[in-house]
Write a protein that holds these residues in place. Structure first.
Motif, PDB file in Angstrom:
ATOM      1  N   LYS A   1       0.843  -1.198   0.000  1.00  0.00           N
ATOM      2  CA  LYS A   1       0.000   0.000   0.000  1.00  0.00           C
ATOM      3  C   LYS A   1       0.882   1.253   0.000  1.00  0.00           C
ATOM      4  O   LYS A   1       0.598   2.223  -0.707  1.00  0.00           O
ATOM      5  CB  LYS A   1      -0.919   0.000   1.224  1.00  0.00           C
ATOM      6  CG  LYS A   1      -1.946   1.115   1.202  1.00  0.00           C
ATOM      7  CD  LYS A   1      -2.803   1.106   2.455  1.00  0.00           C
ATOM      8  CE  LYS A   1      -3.939   0.122   2.309  1.00  0.00           C
ATOM      9  NZ  LYS A   1      -4.912   0.257   3.417  1.00  0.00           N
ATOM     10  N   ALA A   2       1.959   1.235   0.769  1.00  0.00           N
ATOM     11  CA  ALA A   2       2.871   2.384   0.814  1.00  0.00           C
ATOM     12  C   ALA A   2       3.511   2.614  -0.552  1.00  0.00           C
ATOM     13  O   ALA A   2       3.627   3.760  -1.010  1.00  0.00           O
ATOM     14  CB  ALA A   2       3.949   2.162   1.872  1.00  0.00           C
ATOM     15  N   VAL A   3       3.914   1.537  -1.220  1.00  0.00           N
ATOM     16  CA  VAL A   3       4.531   1.674  -2.538  1.00  0.00           C
ATOM     17  C   VAL A   3       3.506   2.166  -3.559  1.00  0.00           C
ATOM     18  O   VAL A   3       3.803   3.018  -4.397  1.00  0.00           O
ATOM     19  CB  VAL A   3       5.177   0.341  -2.985  1.00  0.00           C
ATOM     20  CG1 VAL A   3       5.643   0.413  -4.417  1.00  0.00           C
ATOM     21  CG2 VAL A   3       6.337  -0.006  -2.072  1.00  0.00           C
TER      22      VAL A   3
ATOM     23  N   MET B   1       1.508   6.603  -6.990  1.00  0.00           N
ATOM     24  CA  MET B   1       0.463   7.530  -7.421  1.00  0.00           C
ATOM     25  C   MET B   1       0.883   8.983  -7.219  1.00  0.00           C
ATOM     26  O   MET B   1       0.684   9.813  -8.094  1.00  0.00           O
ATOM     27  CB  MET B   1      -0.837   7.267  -6.656  1.00  0.00           C
ATOM     28  CG  MET B   1      -1.527   5.993  -7.044  1.00  0.00           C
ATOM     29  SD  MET B   1      -3.139   5.831  -6.274  1.00  0.00           S
ATOM     30  CE  MET B   1      -2.711   5.555  -4.574  1.00  0.00           C
ATOM     31  N   LEU B   2       1.433   9.283  -6.059  1.00  0.00           N
ATOM     32  CA  LEU B   2       1.865  10.637  -5.739  1.00  0.00           C
ATOM     33  C   LEU B   2       3.148  10.527  -4.915  1.00  0.00           C
ATOM     34  O   LEU B   2       3.111  10.056  -3.765  1.00  0.00           O
ATOM     35  CB  LEU B   2       0.787  11.374  -4.933  1.00  0.00           C
ATOM     36  CG  LEU B   2       1.102  12.808  -4.563  1.00  0.00           C
ATOM     37  CD1 LEU B   2       1.173  13.676  -5.804  1.00  0.00           C
ATOM     38  CD2 LEU B   2       0.049  13.337  -3.608  1.00  0.00           C
ATOM     39  N   PRO B   3       4.280  10.924  -5.498  1.00  0.00           N
ATOM     40  CA  PRO B   3       5.540  10.808  -4.751  1.00  0.00           C
ATOM     41  C   PRO B   3       5.439  11.481  -3.388  1.00  0.00           C
ATOM     42  O   PRO B   3       4.940  12.598  -3.255  1.00  0.00           O
ATOM     43  CB  PRO B   3       6.548  11.515  -5.656  1.00  0.00           C
ATOM     44  CG  PRO B   3       5.985  11.357  -7.022  1.00  0.00           C
ATOM     45  CD  PRO B   3       4.490  11.444  -6.846  1.00  0.00           C
TER      46      PRO B   3
ATOM     47  N   ASN C   1      12.112   7.074  -4.465  1.00  0.00           N
ATOM     48  CA  ASN C   1      10.892   7.333  -3.708  1.00  0.00           C
ATOM     49  C   ASN C   1      10.139   6.023  -3.475  1.00  0.00           C
ATOM     50  O   ASN C   1       9.663   5.761  -2.362  1.00  0.00           O
ATOM     51  CB  ASN C   1      10.040   8.332  -4.495  1.00  0.00           C
ATOM     52  CG  ASN C   1       8.608   8.378  -4.045  1.00  0.00           C
ATOM     53  OD1 ASN C   1       8.304   8.588  -2.887  1.00  0.00           O
ATOM     54  ND2 ASN C   1       7.713   8.179  -4.988  1.00  0.00           N
ATOM     55  N   LEU C   2      10.033   5.196  -4.501  1.00  0.00           N
ATOM     56  CA  LEU C   2       9.334   3.903  -4.361  1.00  0.00           C
ATOM     57  C   LEU C   2      10.092   2.959  -3.428  1.00  0.00           C
ATOM     58  O   LEU C   2       9.470   2.293  -2.581  1.00  0.00           O
ATOM     59  CB  LEU C   2       9.145   3.251  -5.727  1.00  0.00           C
ATOM     60  CG  LEU C   2       8.254   4.001  -6.711  1.00  0.00           C
ATOM     61  CD1 LEU C   2       8.246   3.282  -8.042  1.00  0.00           C
ATOM     62  CD2 LEU C   2       6.861   4.148  -6.164  1.00  0.00           C
ATOM     63  N   VAL C   3      11.393   2.902  -3.591  1.00  0.00           N
ATOM     64  CA  VAL C   3      12.199   2.018  -2.727  1.00  0.00           C
ATOM     65  C   VAL C   3      12.117   2.476  -1.282  1.00  0.00           C
ATOM     66  O   VAL C   3      11.963   1.665  -0.359  1.00  0.00           O
ATOM     67  CB  VAL C   3      13.663   1.980  -3.210  1.00  0.00           C
ATOM     68  CG1 VAL C   3      14.563   1.287  -2.211  1.00  0.00           C
ATOM     69  CG2 VAL C   3      13.759   1.289  -4.568  1.00  0.00           C
TER      70      VAL C   3
END
Length: 158
Positions: A54-56, A61-63, A152-154
């Protein structure tokens, strides 16, 4: 061309690995993340009530939204600062590249009636060198922008 391919493969692999990087599983009975830590012969299970996926997804969706979900609010300005800097630099380098590219095209078109904006300031070699430099800078900053997004994703998955 090989460098661009290698960088593209790296960015794609980072964005694919990020959601799968954490050693967490979803408990289907109550939708709670289960973190299993193996220690010699003993396994500890801790219920965190927090979903890495969910966090990823939020960060995709929005950095910065994944960092907010993880309650790491101090990281959000860093993400937007780096992303803003790299995006701004890519756009500016792109504008300068277009100016130098158009000036070089006007200069080498063999029409004496066309005058470029850098007439009398630069010779053809310098103009071509500047055009190539700004194109490389533009490409580099777009790659760095993608890297900031992947970071940001990591970071949201950790």
């Amino acid at each position: 061309m090989k460098l661009r391919t290698a960088i593209a493969v790296t960015v794609v692999s980072l964005t694919w690995v990020a959601p799968h990087a954490a050693a967490q599983q979803i408990d289907s009975s109550n939708n709670v993340s289960v973190l299993a830590v193996a220690d010699s012969n003993k396994v500890d299970v801790a219920y965190t009530g927090h979903s890495v996926r969910k966090a990823v997804r939020y960060s995709a969706m929005l950095p910065g939204l994944g960092q907010a979900y993880n309650r790491k609010y101090w990281k959000i300005p860093i993400i937007y600062g780096l992303g803003g800097f790299t995006t701004y630099s890519a756009v500016q380098s792109g504008r300068l590249y277009i100016r130098h590219r158009n000036a070089y095209r006007l200069r080498v078109d063999n029409d004496p009636n066309t005058i470029d904006e850098f007439a009398g300031q630069m010779n053809n070699a310098v103009l071509r060198q500047n055009r190539d430099f700004y194109r490389q800078q533009r490409d580099l900053f777009w790659i760095l922008t993608a890297g900031v997004y992947a970071l940001n994703l990591v970071d949201a998955s950790v």
